[in-house]
Design a protein around this motif. Sequence first.
Motif, PDB file in Angstrom:
ATOM      1  N   LYS A   1       0.882  -1.162   0.000  1.00 22.34           N
ATOM      2  CA  LYS A   1       0.000   0.000   0.000  1.00 22.34           C
ATOM      3  C   LYS A   1       0.917   1.207   0.000  1.00 22.34           C
ATOM      4  O   LYS A   1       1.539   1.541   1.004  1.00 22.34           O
ATOM      5  N   GLY A   2       1.047   1.831  -1.164  1.00 20.37           N
ATOM      6  CA  GLY A   2       2.066   2.844  -1.331  1.00 20.37           C
ATOM      7  C   GLY A   2       3.424   2.178  -1.271  1.00 20.37           C
ATOM      8  O   GLY A   2       3.698   1.216  -1.988  1.00 20.37           O
ATOM      9  N   ASP A   3       4.280   2.653  -0.390  1.00 14.85           N
ATOM     10  CA  ASP A   3       5.601   2.041  -0.218  1.00 14.85           C
ATOM     11  C   ASP A   3       5.648   1.065   0.948  1.00 14.85           C
ATOM     12  O   ASP A   3       6.705   0.497   1.240  1.00 14.85           O
ATOM     13  N   GLN A   4       4.522   0.873   1.609  1.00 13.52           N
ATOM     14  CA  GLN A   4       4.479  -0.005   2.780  1.00 13.52           C
ATOM     15  C   GLN A   4       4.053  -1.411   2.385  1.00 13.52           C
ATOM     16  O   GLN A   4       3.027  -1.616   1.741  1.00 13.52           O
ATOM     17  N   LYS A   5       4.858  -2.381   2.766  1.00 12.26           N
ATOM     18  CA  LYS A   5       4.532  -3.776   2.487  1.00 12.26           C
ATOM     19  C   LYS A   5       3.496  -4.265   3.496  1.00 12.26           C
ATOM     20  O   LYS A   5       3.617  -4.020   4.698  1.00 12.26           O
ATOM     21  N   VAL A   6       2.476  -4.938   3.006  1.00 13.58           N
ATOM     22  CA  VAL A   6       1.398  -5.454   3.851  1.00 13.58           C
ATOM     23  C   VAL A   6       1.446  -6.977   3.823  1.00 13.58           C
ATOM     24  O   VAL A   6       1.305  -7.587   2.757  1.00 13.58           O
TER      25      VAL A   6
ATOM     26  N   TRP B   1      -5.376 -10.123   3.467  1.00 16.74           N
ATOM     27  CA  TRP B   1      -4.427  -9.067   3.824  1.00 16.74           C
ATOM     28  C   TRP B   1      -5.148  -7.999   4.660  1.00 16.74           C
ATOM     29  O   TRP B   1      -6.250  -7.570   4.292  1.00 16.74           O
ATOM     30  N   PRO B   2      -4.558  -7.535   5.752  1.00 14.81           N
ATOM     31  CA  PRO B   2      -5.201  -6.540   6.627  1.00 14.81           C
ATOM     32  C   PRO B   2      -5.109  -5.129   6.056  1.00 14.81           C
ATOM     33  O   PRO B   2      -4.358  -4.280   6.549  1.00 14.81           O
ATOM     34  N   VAL B   3      -5.897  -4.876   5.019  1.00 19.34           N
ATOM     35  CA  VAL B   3      -5.904  -3.566   4.394  1.00 19.34           C
ATOM     36  C   VAL B   3      -7.329  -3.268   3.930  1.00 19.34           C
ATOM     37  O   VAL B   3      -8.032  -4.160   3.448  1.00 19.34           O
ATOM     38  N   ASN B   4      -7.773  -2.029   4.120  1.00 16.63           N
ATOM     39  CA  ASN B   4      -9.108  -1.627   3.658  1.00 16.63           C
ATOM     40  C   ASN B   4      -9.124  -0.114   3.471  1.00 16.63           C
ATOM     41  O   ASN B   4      -8.075   0.532   3.467  1.00 16.63           O
ATOM     42  N   GLY B   5     -10.319   0.461   3.309  1.00 18.30           N
ATOM     43  CA  GLY B   5     -10.412   1.898   3.085  1.00 18.30           C
ATOM     44  C   GLY B   5     -10.033   2.260   1.659  1.00 18.30           C
ATOM     45  O   GLY B   5     -10.424   1.586   0.707  1.00 18.30           O
ATOM     46  N   ASP B   6      -9.253   3.326   1.524  1.00 20.48           N
ATOM     47  CA  ASP B   6      -8.791   3.760   0.211  1.00 20.48           C
ATOM     48  C   ASP B   6      -7.755   2.764  -0.308  1.00 20.48           C
ATOM     49  O   ASP B   6      -6.679   2.619   0.269  1.00 20.48           O
ATOM     50  N   MET B   7      -8.076   2.088  -1.398  1.00 27.66           N
ATOM     51  CA  MET B   7      -7.205   1.043  -1.934  1.00 27.66           C
ATOM     52  C   MET B   7      -6.486   1.488  -3.203  1.00 27.66           C
ATOM     53  O   MET B   7      -5.861   0.673  -3.884  1.00 27.66           O
TER      54      MET B   7
ATOM     55  N   VAL C   1      -2.941   0.436  -3.437  1.00 25.27           N
ATOM     56  CA  VAL C   1      -2.631  -0.966  -3.151  1.00 25.27           C
ATOM     57  C   VAL C   1      -2.278  -1.674  -4.463  1.00 25.27           C
ATOM     58  O   VAL C   1      -2.992  -1.565  -5.459  1.00 25.27           O
ATOM     59  N   ARG C   2      -1.171  -2.381  -4.453  1.00 22.43           N
ATOM     60  CA  ARG C   2      -0.680  -3.047  -5.665  1.00 22.43           C
ATOM     61  C   ARG C   2       0.115  -4.282  -5.268  1.00 22.43           C
ATOM     62  O   ARG C   2       0.463  -4.472  -4.092  1.00 22.43           O
ATOM     63  N   LEU C   3       0.405  -5.084  -6.243  1.00 17.29           N
ATOM     64  CA  LEU C   3       1.275  -6.233  -6.055  1.00 17.29           C
ATOM     65  C   LEU C   3       2.682  -5.904  -6.530  1.00 17.29           C
ATOM     66  O   LEU C   3       2.873  -5.037  -7.402  1.00 17.29           O
ATOM     67  N   ALA C   4       3.666  -6.587  -5.997  1.00 19.04           N
ATOM     68  CA  ALA C   4       5.038  -6.406  -6.468  1.00 19.04           C
ATOM     69  C   ALA C   4       5.154  -6.757  -7.943  1.00 19.04           C
ATOM     70  O   ALA C   4       6.028  -6.252  -8.647  1.00 19.04           O
ATOM     71  N   SER C   5       4.255  -7.609  -8.430  1.00 19.99           N
ATOM     72  CA  SER C   5       4.270  -8.023  -9.833  1.00 19.99           C
ATOM     73  C   SER C   5       3.452  -7.101 -10.727  1.00 19.99           C
ATOM     74  O   SER C   5       3.464  -7.267 -11.954  1.00 19.99           O
ATOM     75  N   GLY C   6       2.725  -6.146 -10.127  1.00 20.40           N
ATOM     76  CA  GLY C   6       1.936  -5.224 -10.941  1.00 20.40           C
ATOM     77  C   GLY C   6       0.503  -5.125 -10.471  1.00 20.40           C
ATOM     78  O   GLY C   6       0.218  -5.139  -9.271  1.00 20.40           O
TER      79      GLY C   6
END
Length: 365
Positions: free
Chosen positions: A162-167, A296-302, A305-310
């Motif tokens: 999520k941005g530069d933060q790995k989740v 993955w513990p992520v929600n809200g504005d997505m 949010v991306r994968l390392a592969s794209g």
Amino acid sequence: MRVSKRVRSRGLPALLVSTALLVGALSVGTVATAAPESGKAPAASGSVHAGHVMAASTRASGDDPDGDGYIPAVPQVTGVTPSDRTPPPAYFHEFQANCSATHTAPDDPIVYPGQPGKSHDHTFMGNRSTNAHSTTGSLYGGATACKAPADASAYWMPSLFKGDQKVLPVGPQVIYYKSGVTDYTSVRPFPKGLRFVVGDPMQTAGEFRAHKGFVEGWECGDSFFNTDIPASCPSRPDVQLNLRMQAPSCWDGKYLDTPDHRSHMAYPVVKPGTNDNMCPASHPVALPMIEFKMAWPVNGDMSQVRLASGRGYSFHYDFFNAWEERTLKALVDHCVVGGLQCDARGYDETHPQKGAVLNADYRLP
């Protein structure tokens, strides 16, 4: 003595499955002895994938000393005819391997063996030692973050950011071992050292949606069947980003790996005139169907949010089998062949009279 590596893919065009490349019909039930190697055809250069080419790994490694990408099973499994039998109905035939994330690294011991830092970032689950140099020998019997200590297998997928933060996924994730064929009694354990890739980081959104392993796509809250990561999810503590994806479960009986990391495996096909699934003649050996169920513990504005592969539709995952053989066989026989819905101990709470495979420490008694 080594098994001949002469069997090669015939280059059949992909069907709906972007990653399932079927090899030609093989004369592959019974275990064959190793045959001397009498010559090899050139290794495949890559797998053509709907306008893309994914490079094949043809580099020497601990499991593939000649570096041609073909790792023969020793012994091979031959004489198998795909089962078209319809056994007594059993709504479930599965058990869980509950494994936690252990570490991340830009490594991939299947696609880029012995080449640390060459791949996009991956999140590894299960075996705690997995890295670019991992082999069957280095993984087998190793420390694991799976509930069952006998499961030293390596599972990995592109890391989520999520941005530069790995989740990272939190806690044990659900990895199902199911029957992918109607005759669940025909399923046998994975051979030691089997490995494969599910999906393709170069696939398009349409190819991801049409993939035979696609179950429900990306989901969060009340949003389902998304081919890409949703732009937003409800901002609630109980909402996470989820994804389920199934692996091919039919094996050619010949190779533990092939240069494209796919051709030795295939998805079941529908028996003509029925709704039953069976293995194709080219891949007649029914193995457990792995299904990743990630959260993955992520929600809200997505939007970031991306994968390392794209993009989200580039999702794929890898499996490298390093189960202790007796334990895996006991779980497969009791839960899959036995038609039960088991937890990680091999216990079906709806059929308590059947007992559990593993003890309270998740070990085979």
